[in-house]
Design a protein around this motif. Sequence first.
Motif, PDB file in Angstrom:
ATOM      1  N   SER A  33      24.504 -96.669 -38.515  1.00 37.96           N
ATOM      2  CA  SER A  33      25.344 -96.252 -37.473  1.00 37.96           C
ATOM      3  C   SER A  33      25.712 -94.857 -37.329  1.00 37.96           C
ATOM      4  N   GLN A  34      26.092 -94.521 -38.363  1.00 37.39           N
ATOM      5  CA  GLN A  34      25.558 -92.527 -38.238  1.00 37.39           C
ATOM      6  C   GLN A  34      24.715 -92.584 -37.307  1.00 37.39           C
ATOM      7  N   GLY A  35      23.855 -92.773 -37.479  1.00 33.13           N
ATOM      8  CA  GLY A  35      22.907 -91.661 -36.493  1.00 33.13           C
ATOM      9  C   GLY A  35      22.010 -92.928 -35.075  1.00 33.13           C
ATOM     10  N   LYS A  36      21.162 -92.479 -34.696  1.00 36.57           N
ATOM     11  CA  LYS A  36      20.370 -93.933 -33.846  1.00 36.57           C
ATOM     12  C   LYS A  36      18.614 -93.577 -33.905  1.00 36.57           C
ATOM     13  N   CYS A  37      17.802 -94.220 -33.365  1.00 40.96           N
ATOM     14  CA  CYS A  37      16.880 -94.746 -33.847  1.00 40.96           C
ATOM     15  C   CYS A  37      15.877 -93.239 -32.680  1.00 40.96           C
ATOM     16  N   ASP A  39      14.686 -92.108 -29.605  1.00 42.79           N
ATOM     17  CA  ASP A  39      14.456 -93.236 -28.182  1.00 42.79           C
ATOM     18  C   ASP A  39      13.781 -91.884 -27.651  1.00 42.79           C
ATOM     19  N   GLY A  45      12.694 -96.017 -29.402  1.00 43.80           N
ATOM     20  CA  GLY A  45      14.480 -96.411 -29.985  1.00 43.80           C
ATOM     21  C   GLY A  45      13.958 -98.326 -29.772  1.00 43.80           C
ATOM     22  N   PRO A  49      17.166-101.065 -36.060  1.00 40.31           N
ATOM     23  CA  PRO A  49      17.749 -99.338 -37.154  1.00 40.31           C
ATOM     24  C   PRO A  49      18.944 -99.740 -38.317  1.00 40.31           C
ATOM     25  N   HIS A  50      19.004-101.290 -38.372  1.00 42.60           N
ATOM     26  CA  HIS A  50      19.303-101.577 -40.116  1.00 42.60           C
ATOM     27  C   HIS A  50      18.762-101.990 -41.297  1.00 42.60           C
ATOM     28  N   SER A 305      17.007 -95.234 -38.505  1.00 39.58           N
ATOM     29  CA  SER A 305      18.209 -95.011 -38.217  1.00 39.58           C
ATOM     30  C   SER A 305      18.466 -93.059 -38.421  1.00 39.58           C
ATOM     31  N   ASP A 307      19.176 -88.649 -37.716  1.00 40.50           N
ATOM     32  CA  ASP A 307      20.711 -87.465 -37.912  1.00 40.50           C
ATOM     33  C   ASP A 307      19.819 -86.890 -36.733  1.00 40.50           C
TER      34      ASP A 307
END
Length: 331
Positions: A33-37, A39, A45, A49-50, A305, A307
């Motif tokens: 949850s500190q990053g993202k796919c 996108d 995107g 992500p989990h 996910s 950084d």
Amino acid sequence: MSPSILAPSETEQHQQVSAQLLHWIDQFKDAASQGKCADYIPALGKMNPHQLGVTVIGTDGTMITAGDCEAPFTLQSISKVLSLVAVCMEYGIPHVLQRVDAEPTGDAFNSIIRLEMSKPGRPYNPMINAGAITVSSMLAGDSVTQKMDSLNKLFIQLIGTAPVLNEEVFQSEWNTAHRNRALAYYLKDIGFLDGDVESALEVYLKQCALEVTTKDTALIGLILALDGYHPIRQEQVLPKDVARFTKSLMLTCGMYNASGKFAAFVGVPTKSGVSGGILSAVPPRYRSRDLPFADGCGIGIFSPSIDEVGNSVAGSLLLKEMAQQWDLSIF
Ligand code: DON
């Protein structure tokens, strides 16, 4: 166990390792949850992500897996390792170095700035996009198909099969690859791209969209760790100098502008990709013989996910923990 098959290990130490990996996966998976796919490639995107999975393969062929180890993901920048190996095998390292240097940049993976700042503009290294596009243009063959075939031949040597192209991811990136397209045209202008620009870009984006699992990347990591020796096939499949050259670039440039800190705190030749894959080559170690994988191993990790630099958040934490607890650093 026979070294000719990859199979889950049954020994007590390996059961402990397996339990340990499961524990760390539990510990680190929420860090996603500190990053993202990624996108900026719309199809990436959409990934969950989990996910977090890992495969470790030892020199005797024992394979230990945990979590989403069989979830397919596209190689993205991990493919830069394979294309570099392929062109080095085709032309030799000295020739490749005339087209792409072997110096870290400290810049983002898709940066364009140094191409114009240095003359004649030779890309700094094959792990950033500029260098990788040059390398893709050098792959053996006169067409996109032939160049992909030459890459696939290498995959067959290493993992026994050619990965499937994820068409959706390829199309999605092809349609939005404005920066890579700019890089490719600039490289053509300054004489560092062979052949047709759109074809080179197509090869580069197709190699990025090849689909693997952590089992594949762990096996490639293991072969690199052993300087090109394939312990399952019991055969030298890559020249030693090419394996070593590649690992040195993974260590100095493989994690982009986080490579320095990664070398300091993890200390294992590693390459990441924006789909959240991580490939590590852990060489044999002569100290800490009682710790797991003292004879070396390959590690494949996946967690989508990423950084701001482009490295998997949970995957990097997991690898760091493994390296620290098992004393994997080469330093
Ligand atoms: O060219 C790109 O932007 C992607 N296909 C690959 C970039 C990448 O994986 C960088 N990695 N962390």
